[in-house]
Design a protein around this motif. Structure first.
Motif, mmCIF file in Angstrom:
data_model
loop_
_atom_site.group_PDB
_atom_site.id
_atom_site.type_symbol
_atom_site.label_atom_id
_atom_site.label_comp_id
_atom_site.label_asym_id
_atom_site.label_seq_id
_atom_site.Cartn_x
_atom_site.Cartn_y
_atom_site.Cartn_z
ATOM 1 N N PRO A 183 0.820 -1.217 0.000
ATOM 2 C CA PRO A 183 0.000 0.000 0.000
ATOM 3 C C PRO A 183 0.853 1.266 0.000
ATOM 4 O O PRO A 183 1.922 1.299 0.612
ATOM 5 N N GLN A 184 0.402 2.265 -0.713
ATOM 6 C CA GLN A 184 1.095 3.553 -0.735
ATOM 7 C C GLN A 184 0.633 4.376 0.465
ATOM 8 O O GLN A 184 -0.534 4.747 0.550
ATOM 9 N N ARG A 185 1.535 4.625 1.394
ATOM 10 C CA ARG A 185 1.173 5.330 2.623
ATOM 11 C C ARG A 185 1.744 6.750 2.617
ATOM 12 O O ARG A 185 2.893 6.971 2.203
ATOM 13 N N ALA A 186 0.941 7.690 3.072
ATOM 14 C CA ALA A 186 1.407 9.072 3.172
ATOM 15 C C ALA A 186 2.548 9.176 4.170
ATOM 16 O O ALA A 186 3.473 9.971 4.002
ATOM 17 N N LYS A 187 2.497 8.338 5.205
ATOM 18 C CA LYS A 187 3.554 8.320 6.223
ATOM 19 C C LYS A 187 3.935 6.869 6.476
ATOM 20 O O LYS A 187 3.069 6.011 6.693
ATOM 21 N N LYS A 188 5.223 6.588 6.423
ATOM 22 C CA LYS A 188 5.685 5.216 6.611
ATOM 23 C C LYS A 188 5.373 4.715 8.020
ATOM 24 O O LYS A 188 5.458 5.474 8.992
ATOM 25 N N LEU A 189 5.030 3.441 8.113
ATOM 26 C CA LEU A 189 4.896 2.808 9.419
ATOM 27 C C LEU A 189 6.284 2.646 10.026
ATOM 28 O O LEU A 189 7.255 2.361 9.324
ATOM 29 N N GLY A 216 8.877 -1.369 3.154
ATOM 30 C CA GLY A 216 8.511 0.041 3.220
ATOM 31 C C GLY A 216 8.396 0.615 4.612
ATOM 32 O O GLY A 216 7.707 1.619 4.823
ATOM 33 N N LEU A 217 9.081 0.007 5.586
ATOM 34 C CA LEU A 217 8.980 0.472 6.968
ATOM 35 C C LEU A 217 10.147 1.390 7.347
ATOM 36 O O LEU A 217 11.219 1.330 6.755
ATOM 37 N N GLU A 218 9.915 2.197 8.366
ATOM 38 C CA GLU A 218 10.932 3.116 8.873
ATOM 39 C C GLU A 218 11.419 2.630 10.222
ATOM 40 O O GLU A 218 10.627 2.331 11.121
ATOM 41 N N ASN A 219 12.725 2.563 10.379
ATOM 42 C CA ASN A 219 13.371 1.981 11.552
ATOM 43 C C ASN A 219 13.621 3.040 12.622
ATOM 44 O O ASN A 219 14.299 4.033 12.368
ATOM 45 N N ILE A 220 13.107 2.826 13.833
ATOM 46 C CA ILE A 220 13.324 3.814 14.895
ATOM 47 C C ILE A 220 14.764 3.806 15.401
ATOM 48 O O ILE A 220 15.175 4.714 16.125
ATOM 49 N N ALA A 221 15.541 2.790 15.029
ATOM 50 C CA ALA A 221 16.953 2.742 15.434
ATOM 51 C C ALA A 221 17.828 3.593 14.518
ATOM 52 O O ALA A 221 19.036 3.675 14.718
ATOM 53 N N ASP A 222 17.234 4.242 13.509
ATOM 54 C CA ASP A 222 17.985 5.117 12.592
ATOM 55 C C ASP A 222 17.632 6.575 12.845
ATOM 56 O O ASP A 222 16.442 6.915 12.766
ATOM 57 N N PRO A 246 6.982 3.420 18.210
ATOM 58 C CA PRO A 246 6.864 2.653 16.968
ATOM 59 C C PRO A 246 5.464 2.086 16.744
ATOM 60 O O PRO A 246 4.767 1.734 17.696
ATOM 61 N N ASP A 247 5.087 2.016 15.480
ATOM 62 C CA ASP A 247 3.806 1.409 15.127
ATOM 63 C C ASP A 247 3.832 -0.099 15.340
ATOM 64 O O ASP A 247 2.794 -0.710 15.625
ATOM 65 N N PHE A 248 5.017 -0.692 15.184
ATOM 66 C CA PHE A 248 5.164 -2.136 15.333
ATOM 67 C C PHE A 248 6.377 -2.466 16.182
ATOM 68 O O PHE A 248 7.399 -1.772 16.129
ATOM 69 N N ALA A 308 0.253 -5.285 6.594
ATOM 70 C CA ALA A 308 -0.848 -5.140 5.631
ATOM 71 C C ALA A 308 -2.193 -4.942 6.314
ATOM 72 O O ALA A 308 -3.138 -4.454 5.695
ATOM 73 N N LYS A 309 -2.267 -5.307 7.596
ATOM 74 C CA LYS A 309 -3.516 -5.177 8.329
ATOM 75 C C LYS A 309 -3.817 -3.732 8.730
ATOM 76 O O LYS A 309 -4.942 -3.420 9.161
ATOM 77 N N VAL A 310 -2.819 -2.863 8.597
ATOM 78 C CA VAL A 310 -3.010 -1.449 8.940
ATOM 79 C C VAL A 310 -3.523 -0.708 7.709
ATOM 80 O O VAL A 310 -2.870 -0.749 6.646
ATOM 81 N N PRO A 311 -4.648 -0.040 7.789
ATOM 82 C CA PRO A 311 -5.181 0.686 6.631
ATOM 83 C C PRO A 311 -4.193 1.727 6.117
ATOM 84 O O PRO A 311 -3.498 2.379 6.898
ATOM 85 N N ALA A 312 -4.139 1.879 4.807
ATOM 86 C CA ALA A 312 -3.227 2.855 4.203
ATOM 87 C C ALA A 312 -3.747 4.272 4.460
ATOM 88 O O ALA A 312 -4.947 4.490 4.588
#
Length: 312
Positions: A183-189, A216-222, A246-248, A308-312
């Protein structure tokens, strides 16, 4: 390696196989072991810096990732001994040999005609070479291309080049299928990948981090100030993780350290974290999440399925 320690994470994670936990259940993505060789295989064969005059029939693998690769390309029946952490596939001939503290005399006692290692601890390569034992060094991958190359090299050296090509082709096809419709997300998970309850994690520059990037995820360790030695495996603080929200949360310490979504939810101060509030704590298989063989596809699938379970 029986338990995880800070020293282990600071030193070993960046340079060697993370052979932790119990064997995972076999999935449909696994390539079954076979004893036959490719019809086109011919020797002598050169891969990397190693040339073999004939097909090896007594292979010793001291790398769990290499063990998985060898069985995946159909060389399983040629493997006569594996290290004490190689627990997949279940029929791999496990021994008391150590890949972290390799002993040349013990290895030579297995009379191998090929030894596969993931690191050169104690200059074991020179020791085995002196004993005229062929050695292939397959260091911890930093990219998927490294994985594909190691599978290709192992296939060539064991007489299974066609099977190795099939494995890498299937991996590439499966990864493409998993990522093509993200999914194309406005803000990365965002996510936090946990290597141990001491809150060690992995940055995006690591092999594991690159798999999350595919999803397509963003790492909080970066970036991480905790990664002082720039090895890619920082120890984060609880405050940093909670603030990053974090989202996940992905747990790669479910077997070694008995971490579960419930143990994370019970941590003091974590109740307000989005991953906790939304039940987005994912328990991974330690082995699948710490090796760079064909089962990285399974890791990517687990990540993609969860997000994928998180709505875009």
């Amino acid at each position: 390696m029986s338990r995880r320690t800070p020293r282990l994470f600071a030193a070993t994670l960046a340079v060697a196989a993370l052979a932790l936990g119990a064997c995972a259940e076999k999935t449909s993505n696994d390539t079954p072991a076979a004893g036959g060789s490719s019809a086109a295989a011919a020797f002598p064969v050169t891969a990397g810096k190693l040339t073999l005059e004939k097909r090896p029939e007594k292979i010793v693998s001291l790398s769990p990732s290499a063990t998985e690769m060898l069985f995946a390309v159909g060389a399983g029946k040629q493997v006569t001994a594996v290290d004490d952490q190689s627990n997949y596939p279940a029929d791999a001939p496990k021994s008391d040999l150590s890949g972290f503290q390799p002993n040349a005399e013990a290895i030579a006692g297995k009379s191998p005609d090929l030894v596969v290692l993931s690191n050169d601890t104690n200059k074991i390569v020179d020791q085995l070479t002196t004993l005229k034992i062929p050695v292939l060094l397959t260091p911890a991958a930093t990219t998927l291309d490294d994985t594909y190359q190691q599978i290709t090299d192992l296939g060539a050296l064991t007489g299974h080049p066609a099977e190795a090509a099939d494995v890498t082709r299937k991996m590439k096809d499966d990864i493409a299928a998993l990522t093509k419709d993200l999914p194309q997300r406005a803000k990365k998970l965002t996510y936090y990948h946990e290597l141990g309850p001491e809150l060690y994690s992995a940055t995006s520059k690591t092999f594991i981090g690159s798999i999350y990037a595919l999803a397509g995820l963003e790492n909080i360790a970066d970036p991480s100030d905790a990664d002082g030695k720039n090895v890619g495996y920082p120890q984060l603080s609880q405050e940093v993780i909670v603030k990053a929200n974090p989202d996940f949360v992905f747990l790669a310490d479910t077997k070694c350290c008995k971490q579960t979504p419930d143990t994370v939810k019970a941590r003091s101060g974590w109740a307000a974290v989005t991953a906790v509030k939304n039940d987005q704590i994912v328990a991974l298989d330690d082995d699948v999440a710490s090796r760079w063989g064909p089962r990285v596809v399974d890791l990517l699938k687990a990540i993609v399925d969860a997000t994928a379970k998180v709505p875009a």
